[in-house]
Design an enzyme around this catalytic site. Structure first.
Site, PDB file in Angstrom:
ATOM      1  N   GLY A 219       0.824  -1.201   0.000  1.00 59.64           N
ATOM      2  CA  GLY A 219       0.000   0.000   0.000  1.00 59.64           C
ATOM      3  C   GLY A 219       0.855   1.246   0.000  1.00 59.64           C
ATOM      4  N   ASN A 220       0.233   2.393   0.229  1.00 62.43           N
ATOM      5  CA  ASN A 220       0.995   3.639   0.322  1.00 62.43           C
ATOM      6  C   ASN A 220       0.319   4.559   1.338  1.00 62.43           C
ATOM      7  OD1 ASN A 220      -0.992   5.410  -1.143  1.00 62.43           O
ATOM      8  ND2 ASN A 220      -0.541   3.916  -2.748  1.00 62.43           N
ATOM      9  N   HIS A 221       0.927   5.733   1.563  1.00 61.98           N
ATOM     10  CA  HIS A 221       0.470   6.603   2.653  1.00 61.98           C
ATOM     11  C   HIS A 221      -0.674   7.549   2.272  1.00 61.98           C
ATOM     12  CE1 HIS A 221       3.484   5.333   5.459  1.00 61.98           C
ATOM     13  NE2 HIS A 221       4.447   5.541   4.578  1.00 61.98           N
ATOM     14  N   SER A 222      -1.219   7.429   1.074  1.00 61.20           N
ATOM     15  CA  SER A 222      -2.260   8.383   0.665  1.00 61.20           C
ATOM     16  C   SER A 222      -3.515   8.222   1.544  1.00 61.20           C
ATOM     17  CB  SER A 222      -2.622   8.147  -0.800  1.00 61.20           C
ATOM     18  OG  SER A 222      -3.714   8.946  -1.132  1.00 61.20           O
TER      19      SER A 222
END
Ligand code: CTP
Length: 412
Positions: A219-222
């Site tokens: 995943g990512n931090h968005s």
């Protein structure tokens, strides 16, 4: 983001009035100074003293004492913005006609600031032709009338008429304040002649998740906050908005008038954006899409290998489709985001060309105050026609600035 904003809340007599103190509290928490006006019917549901304690100021009612001699004129001059919450069918009718037969409607009548109505009523009253006409009339004047939610009504059956939750209404208040700033205090005129009225706008928000096994993902931090802000600004500008939410954006509060689609990974997002593409006038890809996915996700939880002394786990990744690049340009205005940590403008300009889109919004995610999941952003909006920088501000302000820029591109 409501610091220094002077907001009048008019409470009228419906059961949803019990949510008004919570709403007032949210406004104050966001930095606003609040004054309250109540109708006699509203006093049947909540006591003025509740608001007096919250706002630290007397409430303007039809019978009570008030510090200013002509309370409704004083408040009309004082206010930057007025919110009628809840707005009954009766008050909507009076506002549509311009009646001022109590302090609440007299205050409304004397106001030329942006006005926002949050109706709550029985579904049959909401659907009554008289109410429909009144709502249309109020909107024609450049005021906002929020669509109620569908759901379980106080009457004990399902229908459209429920007031959205205070935290959802707060998004509209922030969007209106942001639009007023972006359009130099001319928001009422912009709302009357909005180039986005009836336009179909799709916004993707948050970060995709690519499964590694049933319990893990890449995943990512968005956070989805930028996409959420864009969706609310578009809604207030009169557009029909679809918000495509990735898992990180799923729980963000949004108004019920925004249609939503839920996706998890990049390929699902690809599918939904292509479904929306044909009917959309504008597509904004604010989502952070994973460039790669796991080639073969494990159907079972991957176990730590205890039998060998291997301390490496190899996972093969394959490239995901570039969604923006694959969306047809014809008739659709395409906006992308370029989250970069270095050479921000350079990389963004290259992406604008490489993806064949109309506009790219570049931001530097290496700076903590404006990076992923923070409340603020600072961007440079780049198109074929040039670049415009928006300094650090709340994401709602940035969203309004982006729409002001799109408006210029569409109607120079
Ligand atoms: N995007 C997309 N499909 C992808 C990757 C990105 O539609 N597979 C969109 C994003 O939603 C964003 C824009 O393209 O609007 C730029 O995304 P970004 O991740 O900054 O760029 P990439 O094209 O992925 O390039 P890189 O990661 O190498 O910077």
């Amino acid at each position: 983001m409501l610091e220094n904003k002077q907001i009048v809340v008019i409470v009228t007599g419906g059961i949803a009035a019990y949510k008004a103190p919570d709403f007032v509290r949210l406004l104050i928490k966001s930095g606003a100074e609040v004054r309250v006006v109540m109708t006699e019917a509203a006093e049947q549901f909540v006591r003025p003293f509740t608001f007096e304690v919250l706002t630290k100021y007397p409430v303007l009612t039809d019978q009570g004492d008030y510090p200013e001699s002509i309370g409704h004129i004083h408040l009309a001059d004082w206010a930057d913005l007025v919110v009628v919450l809840p707005a009954t069918a009766n008050t909507l009718a009076k506002a549509s006609l311009g009646l001022g037969d109590n302090e609440a409607t007299a205050t409304l009548l004397a106001m030329d600031c942006p006005r926002i109505f949050v109706p709550a009523m029985n579904s049959k009253m909401w659907e009554n032709l008289a109410t429909v006409n009144n709502v249309n009339n109020i909107r024609k004047g450049g005021d906002i009338v929020i669509e109620p939610a569908s759901g379980f009504l106080a009457e004990g059956y399902e229908g459209k008429g429920r007031m959205p939750e205070p935290i959802e209404v707060l998004q509209a208040i922030k969007a209106l304040v942001a639009l007023d700033k972006a359009f130099n205090g001319q928001v009422k005129n912009i709302l009357k002649t909005s180039p986005f009225k009836g336009k179909k706008i799709a916004v993707s928000a948050g970060g995709t998740q690519e499964a590694i096994d049933p319990v893990r993902f890449i995943g990512n931090h968005s956070s989805g906050k930028m996409g959420l802000a864009l969706a609310h600004v578009a809604l207030l500008l009169g557009a029909e908005v679809t918000l495509v939410m990735t898992p990180t954006a799923r729980d963000l509060p949004h108004l019920p008038a925004i249609q939503t689609r839920q996706v998890k990974d990049a390929r699902q997002l690809y599918q939904v954006m292509h479904e929306l593409n044909e009917a959309s006038d504008i597509i904004i890809m604010a989502a952070a899409v994973s460039d790669y996915r796991v080639e073969t996700p494990s159907p079972e939880k991957i176990k730590k290998n205890k039998d060998t002394d291997q301390d490496h786990l190899q996972i093969n990744l394959v490239e995901n489709p570039d969604i923006l690049k694959s969306l047809s340009q014809e008739g659709t205005f395409l906006v992308g985001f370029a989250a970069e940590t270095n050479h921000v403008l350079d990389y963004a300009k290259k992406k604008l060309a490489a993806k064949g889109i109309d506009m790219i919004v570049a931001n530097d995610v290496s700076q903590q105050a404006i990076g992923f999941s923070s409340e603020d952003n600072a961007v440079t909006i780049i198109s074929q026609k040039g670049a415009k920088t928006l300094p650090q501000a709340d994401k709602m302000m940035i969203a309004a600035g982006i729409f002001a820029q799109i408006a210029q591109e569409l109607n120079p």
